[in-house]
Design an enzyme around this catalytic site. Structure first.
Site, PDB file in Angstrom:
ATOM      1  NE  ARG A   1      -8.211  -2.748  -5.324  1.00 22.84           N
ATOM      2  CZ  ARG A   1      -6.943  -2.348  -5.309  1.00 22.84           C
ATOM      3  NH1 ARG A   1      -6.373  -1.939  -6.427  1.00 22.84           N
ATOM      4  NH2 ARG A   1      -6.275  -2.334  -4.181  1.00 22.84           N
TER       5      ARG A   1
ATOM      6  CG  HIS B   1      -4.485  -6.169   0.652  1.00 22.01           C
ATOM      7  ND1 HIS B   1      -3.264  -6.189   1.291  1.00 22.01           N
ATOM      8  CD2 HIS B   1      -4.255  -5.657  -0.583  1.00 22.01           C
ATOM      9  CE1 HIS B   1      -2.327  -5.702   0.490  1.00 22.01           C
ATOM     10  NE2 HIS B   1      -2.899  -5.376  -0.655  1.00 22.01           N
TER      11      HIS B   1
END
Length: 374
Positions: free
Chosen positions: A68, A157
């Protein structure tokens, strides 16, 4: 049974998960904390990664590593195989995400050192929102100055919004391309996205994850002149203002508590300060819902996800109360059902499907990693 090792590296932590590609289930996962802190047995991220891999043992068939990364700027519009150049590009983007990208990069470098023979893939929170039209991502400031310093809306997000919008289409049994969806990712960090046919066309977070909704410790939207006023009148420095907006605002700033569960419990017990804070929180969400219906030109589904969105039935009901004129309503009994599965919380025959769809960012990172590495 190939597996993807998903790594989410923070400044002093490594959260990890091993995802089986055949079942798309997490085989195992965990968290290493206090890396590099005084008294910690874990000196640095490389030591942390090696400890995790020792615990995993040799019986696991790791095919690739997915990482990530919070900010991909305008450089990355999708997942990228990590090379030395990609590392350098992520580092160059640290000015846009100084709290996140350096920590993400530490994890990447540690994992590449520990697993040098495997492909490593960076999956960016911002990538899903690269489809925003110019009218949505442009801030109305000096254009040359904005271009020189990368000032624009990027959105965050993205892995969650992408995953949830696709799961929504599958749950409804409808083509993704046909759906107009608003996804409410409500956690300690919170954002809204308007998704038209699987494509992000608007989102509430901006150049950084500060803009938009009221969050646990972040203010969300605020008149920029407030910062000038506080600098001039209260003597707050740039660092003071940064700390105020990111770490001492939101629910924490309004109530002294950043945890939605505690704030709502206090409100239910009659705490007027807590109830007033929740009214601000709900008001901000409703403002975005209305705006995004206008941008989408209609609405097929509104979806709650993430920790608050998935688990707080009272908040869901009160956020949507009074929106029946838009075809949005909540079935009280359905809304109270607690399950880890996607579910309707709107009545049968409702013009707009109101859903709770659990997010799974680790699985989405694993899918994107497999898509480019295998």
């Amino acid at each position: 049974m190939p597996q993807i090792f998903v790594v989410n590296s923070g400044s002093s932590s490594i959260k990890y998960q091993l995802v089986d590609l055949d079942t798309e289930e997490a085989v195992l996962g965990g968290l290493v904390e206090r890396i590099g802190e005084p008294g910690s047995p874990v000196a640095d991220h490389e030591s942390g990664l090696r400890g995790i891999l020792n615990d995993l043992g040799d019986e696991h068939d790791i095919a690739a590593v997915g990482h990530r990364v919070v900010h991909g700027g305008q450089t990355f519009t999708g997942p990228a195989i990590v090379t030395d150049q990609v590392e350098a590009d992520i580092e160059a983007l640290s000015a846009l995400a100084p709290l996140h990208n350096p920590a993400n990069l530490q994890g990447i470098r540690a994992a590449r050192a520990a697993l040098p023979d495997l492909p490593h893939v960076a999956v960016f929170d911002t990538a899903f929102h690269h489809t925003l039209p110019a009218a949505a991502y442009t801030y109305a400031i000096d254009a040359e100055l904005a271009a020189e310093h990368g000032v624009r809306r990027y959105g965050f997000h993205g892995t969650s919004h992408k995953y949830v919008s696709e799961q929504t289409a599958a749950f409804l049994g409808r083509p993704l391309e046909s759906l107009k969806t608003i996804v409410l990712h409500l956690g300690n960090g919170a954002s809204v996205a308007a998704i038209d046919g699987g494509v992000s066309i608007e989102t509430s977070m901006g150049m950084t994850p500060l803009e938009g909704l009221v969050m646990g410790t972040r203010s969300g939207d605020i008149d920029a002149a407030v910062l000038v006023h506080l600098h001039r009148q209260a003597g707050l420095s740039i660092d003071d203002l940064d700390a105020l907006l990111n770490r001492r605002s939101g629910l924490l700033g309004l109530t002294g508590n950043s945890d939605m569960r505690d704030v709502q419990s206090a409100a239910v017990e009659g705490d007027e300060v807590a109830e007033a804070a929740l009214a601000v929180y709900r008001h901000r969400i409703r403002r975005y819902i209305g705006a995004y219906i206008a941008h989408l030109g209609g609405l097929d589904a509104i979806v709650f996800t993430a920790g608050v969105g998935e688990n707080n039935s009272l908040l869901r009901r009160r956020v949507l109360a009074g929106l029946e004129f838009l075809g949005i309503s909540v079935d009280v009994d359905r809304n109270e059902v607690r399950t880890k599965k996607a579910r309707y919380i709107s009545p049968d025959g409702s013009p707009v499907a109101v859903l709770v769809v659990p997010t799974n960012e680790e699985l989405e990172i694993a899918r994107q990693t497999a898509g480019v590495a295998l």
